[in-house]
Design an enzyme around this catalytic site. Structure first.
Site, short mmCIF file in Angstrom:
data_model
loop_
_atom_site.label_atom_id
_atom_site.label_comp_id
_atom_site.label_asym_id
_atom_site.label_seq_id
_atom_site.Cartn_x
_atom_site.Cartn_y
_atom_site.Cartn_z
CB THR A 83 -0.91 0.07 1.24
OG1 THR A 83 -0.12 0.39 2.38
CG2 THR A 83 -1.68 -1.21 1.46
CB CYS A 84 0.57 4.55 -1.28
SG CYS A 84 1.06 3.91 -2.86
CB SER A 85 -1.87 3.40 3.66
OG SER A 85 -2.40 3.86 4.88
#
Length: 104
Positions: A30-32
């Site tokens: 993810t980019c989270s």
């Protein structure tokens, strides 16, 4: 809440990927920076898969497990032991944060 909505969607697609019998490896990324979209999704997917496998009588060796990427074995920043993950499982997860002094 948007983060929870995204986490629910990510859990759905991760569990879908886990449902294919010929799949041997899944990379979840993810980019989270939120635990809800990272460790919590991984933990929930593993727990739900294990429960389903137990119901179906699947042997332990045929269940999904976490594996640390060998190419990143010296990467210092690892996952967090939250949302039901053990310390050992969290060490298999990789995190980076451009705002937190990442020296990579």
């Amino acid at each position: 809440r948007r983060v929870q909505s995204l986490a629910n969607f990510q859990l759905t697609i991760l569990k879908h990927a886990m449902s294919f019998p010929n799949v041997e490896r899944i990379v979840y990324s993810t980019c989270s920076v939120h635990d809800e979209e990272n460790e919590a999704v991984v933990s929930t997917a593993l727990e739900e898969h294990a429960a389903q496998a137990e119901e179906e009588g699947v042997e332990d060796g045929d269940r999904w497990t976490l594996a640390s990427p060998v190419c990143l074995e010296h990467w210092e920043r690892r996952g967090r032991a939250v949302a039901g993950l053990t310390e050992e499982q969290a060490r298999c997860l990789v995190r980076c944060d451009g705002l937190d002094g990442d020296r990579s």
